[in-house]
Design a protein around this motif. Structure first.
Motif, short mmCIF file in Angstrom:
data_model
loop_
_atom_site.label_atom_id
_atom_site.label_comp_id
_atom_site.label_asym_id
_atom_site.label_seq_id
_atom_site.Cartn_x
_atom_site.Cartn_y
_atom_site.Cartn_z
N TRP A 3 40.11 42.74 36.88
CA TRP A 3 41.25 41.89 36.48
C TRP A 3 40.90 41.06 35.26
N LYS A 50 38.04 47.35 25.48
CA LYS A 50 38.89 47.51 24.32
C LYS A 50 38.42 46.60 23.19
N PRO A 56 48.80 42.22 31.11
CA PRO A 56 48.05 42.33 32.37
C PRO A 56 48.74 41.58 33.51
N ASP A 57 48.32 41.88 34.73
CA ASP A 57 48.89 41.22 35.91
C ASP A 57 48.58 39.73 35.89
N ARG A 70 38.68 41.68 33.03
CA ARG A 70 38.58 42.58 31.88
C ARG A 70 39.95 42.94 31.33
N SER A 71 40.95 43.05 32.22
CA SER A 71 42.30 43.37 31.74
C SER A 71 42.85 42.25 30.87
N TRP A 72 42.32 41.04 31.05
CA TRP A 72 42.68 39.90 30.20
C TRP A 72 41.72 39.76 29.02
N LYS A 73 40.90 40.79 28.82
CA LYS A 73 39.96 40.88 27.68
C LYS A 73 38.87 39.82 27.72
N SER A 126 31.44 48.34 34.16
CA SER A 126 32.84 48.71 33.94
C SER A 126 32.96 50.22 33.87
#
Length: 282
Positions: free
Chosen positions: A140, A200, A2-3, A142-145, A195
């Motif tokens: 963002w 994931k 992720p970013d 969420r992209s890091w879980k 979301s």
């Protein structure tokens, strides 16, 4: 991966980065800047965003967060990359590493104080604000879980702290819920926007070192091999991964370990919890 920097945020990088304790679940800590004390009968104008940027890059850098967020305009500024700790909570020497706990431990300072006044209107809590830009911040995280949950319940103006929960559960926490801290912010927060994609699934639990090695046959070896293939570390397989441990499993695992910058016994091809975490979390 992720970013490391929130897309669209202004970048003001501080150079004193430091790692987090990645064996713990990812999390976010929410604060308010609480720059002024106001009341419902005596509200005060919100402090300008740029004043806080200057503060966190100069005199207040010892308490800088990852993000400064203006819920009225959606403007954000970032001071540390996601994979570094930031410094906005008390972290007592020898105690729980409050600024570092988690694969990420993202901290967001919301530009707000109770009964602030914006364009002639007074706002008692962050929940009452337009919360502009919150959807981008949550996308963002969420992209890091980071799961969309409050493990200790949604924040109120009361402190609620449980060190076991803090250490074992990922999600969102208020400053009022972090061990070793005495603040009561951020107070009531907005409800999270839904979301647009299903979260994931988390990584499978590490089965233990004894699951791997000569003579071992089990589902974890197959799972390891399949993930190595997905990550591009499969050149030693002739047919493909299987449930039985083989030299190809060890050599592919060693290739992955060396790619992390490890050497010696840390890159011997036998997976430990750190190898497993890196393999399934990135």
């Amino acid at each position: 991966m992720p970013d490391l920097w929130l897309p669209g945020a202004e970048r003001h990088p501080l150079t004193d980065t430091a790692p987090t304790e990645t064996q713990y679940a990812p999390r976010v800590i929410w604060h308010i800047t609480w720059d002024r004390n106001a009341t419902a009968t005596k509200p005060a104008d919100l402090v300008p965003f740029d004043n806080l940027v200057r503060y966190f890059t100069s005199a207040g850098r010892s308490a800088a967060p990852h993000l400064l967020w203006d819920p009225f305009t959606g403007r954000t500024a970032q001071f540390y990359p996601a994979n570094s700790r930031s410094k906005s909570v008390v972290d007592v020497a020898g105690g729980t590493r409050t600024n570092r706990t988690g694969r990420v431990c993202l901290q967001v300072e919301t530009l707000f104080f109770p009964n602030c006044r914006v364009n002639g209107r007074t706002y008692a809590t962050v929940r009452d604000t337009p919360a502009k830009g919150l959807d981008k911040i949550l996308a963002w995280t969420r992209s890091w879980k980071v799961p969309d949950t409050w493990p200790m319940g949604a924040p109120t103006w009361s402190a609620k702290r449980n060190e076991h929960t803090w250490r074992t559960e990922g999600g969102h926490y208020g400053h009022s819920q972090v061990p070793e801290n005495t603040h009561t912010d951020p107070g009531p927060m907005p409800k999270w926007p839904t979301s647009t994609t299903a979260p994931k699934p988390g990584p499978p639990p590490f089965p233990g070192r004894d699951a791997f090695g000569p003579g071992r046959t089990n589902a974890s070896i197959l799972l390891l091999g399949q993930q190595l293939v997905r990550r591009g570390y499969s050149k030693h397989y002739v047919v493909g991964p299987s449930r039985t441990w083989g030299e190809a499993d060890r050599r592919n695992t060693a290739d992955f370990q060396r790619a992390q910058g490890w050497s010696g016994s840390d890159a011997d091809g036998y997976p430990g919890p750190q190898t497993w975490s890196r393999l399934f979390n990135n």
